[in-house]
Design a protein around this motif. Structure first.
Motif, PDB file in Angstrom:
ATOM      1  N   ARG A 184      -6.662 -38.849  29.768  1.00 49.17           N
ATOM      2  CA  ARG A 184      -5.363 -38.726  29.118  1.00 49.17           C
ATOM      3  C   ARG A 184      -4.541 -37.588  29.724  1.00 49.17           C
ATOM      4  O   ARG A 184      -3.315 -37.622  29.706  1.00 49.17           O
ATOM      5  CB  ARG A 184      -5.525 -38.528  27.611  1.00 49.17           C
ATOM      6  N   ALA A 188      -0.723 -38.299  31.723  1.00 43.74           N
ATOM      7  CA  ALA A 188       0.254 -38.072  30.653  1.00 43.74           C
ATOM      8  C   ALA A 188       1.663 -37.850  31.190  1.00 43.74           C
ATOM      9  O   ALA A 188       1.865 -37.381  32.321  1.00 43.74           O
ATOM     10  CB  ALA A 188      -0.166 -36.874  29.816  1.00 43.74           C
ATOM     11  N   GLU A 276      -1.816 -33.241  25.893  1.00 45.75           N
ATOM     12  CA  GLU A 276      -1.656 -33.734  27.272  1.00 45.75           C
ATOM     13  C   GLU A 276      -0.187 -33.806  27.665  1.00 45.75           C
ATOM     14  O   GLU A 276       0.175 -33.545  28.822  1.00 45.75           O
ATOM     15  CB  GLU A 276      -2.340 -35.095  27.428  1.00 45.75           C
TER      16      GLU A 276
END
Length: 385
Positions: A184, A188, A276
């Protein structure tokens, strides 16, 4: 052969929103998925939202007289309460976390005759403290080491420091790298409200931006860092510093920024469910802690390809290298950290070089699957011994 189902009790001093708590909840989930019965116990100090979240995962119990501070009467009462709890649930394994719960929880396990006692080391409490405090921490660990069947550290450096200090025999020590969903952070995008977070007008370009993701507490030293900013950033034309997190020193930090007249430059995001995205909007990541185990946020910075400015601590060498993917500053010199942030924000070529170094870190070593397997293997070997 059919797997043995165990009753596992995890014990923490405080239940907040931090790396130790995230890792412990991850272990609870994995162990319950494997069919084990699991209880999470914490002391009187906790974040109600974090406790509510944990209660949605695992059975949670509170020991009302277990505190972070030293209090002989409360500590004795907490040991008794933990002993009784272990006996009530029929604990096969007691797995303690954090320094105070590590001591009280292991002593209680001895009294309850719990078959397997494991201590998780998320932070080195005897690093960068005064000589008296260091002696107390080390003495407590020496007392508990003989009644501890296994130690699980969040990084090789943390394990090595414990072995160097003589805290348990080397064969009792294991490593389970602090777990996180690194994917993630690799992919991101910045948050939709990035302009609001940075106090920018519509159409205004984002200035060079540093972020610090950390709980607001004294050992993270946000206050000292903020005090060093005016001198360090003198002559830097445009910049932003964004703090994300909550905690006991947040109000003081916000008041300090207002007093310095920097509310348009130093911003606060509070607790965010999208760390993130906060990192994705940054040019660099910052961490000025006085003590850590393996700082999870350094892995997250690296996964996003962000260079870091970080205080020199045991354990960080498992993630960052000075002048390769980070600037490492002396632990006792917060002003040096502020100057390094100002230097990086003003030097795009240096940022790009260190960013390339960050992208070369093998962050997959911190995948949740690897941590789960490492914890399971440590349990297996400890119980076999």
């Amino acid at each position: 052969m059919r797997a043995v189902i165990m009753m596992i009790v995890h014990v923490m001093t405080r239940l907040m929103r931090g790396g130790a708590e995230e890792n412990t909840l991850r272990s609870c989930r994995a162990q319950m998925a494997a069919g084990h019965r699991v209880v999470l116990v914490h002391g009187a100090e906790y974040d109600p939202a974090a406790r509510e979240e944990a209660a949605g995962v695992v059975e949670v119990r509170t020991v009302e007289r277990m505190f972070h501070r030293i209090s002989p009467a409360d500590d004795i009462a907490a040991v008794r309460a933990l002993r009784d709890l272990y006996r009530e649930v029929g604990a096969d394994v007691v797995h303690t976390h954090q320094s105070k719960a590590g001591v009280l929880g292991r002593l209680a396990a001895r009294l309850a005759r719990t078959p397997t006692v494991i201590h998780g080391i998320h932070i080195l409490p005897f690093v960068n403290v005064g000589p008296v405090e260091e002696a107390v921490y080390v003495a407590a660990e020496w007392i508990c080491a003989p009644i501890t069947h296994g130690f699980i550290s969040v990084s090789p450096s943390v394990r090595d420091e414990c072995v160097r200090r003589g805290l348990g025999r080397p064969e009792k020590h294991f490593v389970a790298m602090s777990a996180m969903d690194v994917e993630r952070f690799k992919t991101a995008a910045p948050p939709a409200d990035w302009r609001t977070l940075l106090a920018l007008a519509p159409g205004q370009d984002q200035p060079p931006t540093a972020v610090m993701l950390a709980t607001f507490e004294p050992r993270k030293r946000q206050l000292e860092f903020i005090k060093a900013v005016p001198d360090a950033f003198a002559g830097v034309p445009d910049w932003r510093i964004l703090f994300a997190g909550r905690g006991e020193t947040l109000d003081e930090a916000q008041a300090l920024v207002e007093e310095l007249g920097l509310t348009h430059r130093i911003r606060f995001a509070g607790h965010r469910p999208d760390p993130e995205a906060i990192i994705a909007m940054a040019d660099i990541g910052v961490l000025t802690s006085l003590r850590e185990g393996l700082p999870r946020v350094l892995v997250q910075y690296a996964a996003a390809g962000k260079p870091a400015v970080v205080s020199c601590l045991p354990g960080i060498g498992d993630v960052v290298t000075d002048d390769v993917n980070a600037i490492i500053t002396p632990t006792d010199d917060i002003a040096a950290a502020a100057r390094a942030v100002a230097r990086l924000l003003g030097d795009v070529v240096l940022r790009q070089r260190l960013s390339a170094g960050a992208l070369n870190v093998d962050v997959d070593a911190w995948s949740p699957e690897r941590m789960d397997a490492a914890v399971d293997e440590a349990y297996r070997r400890v119980r076999a011994a």
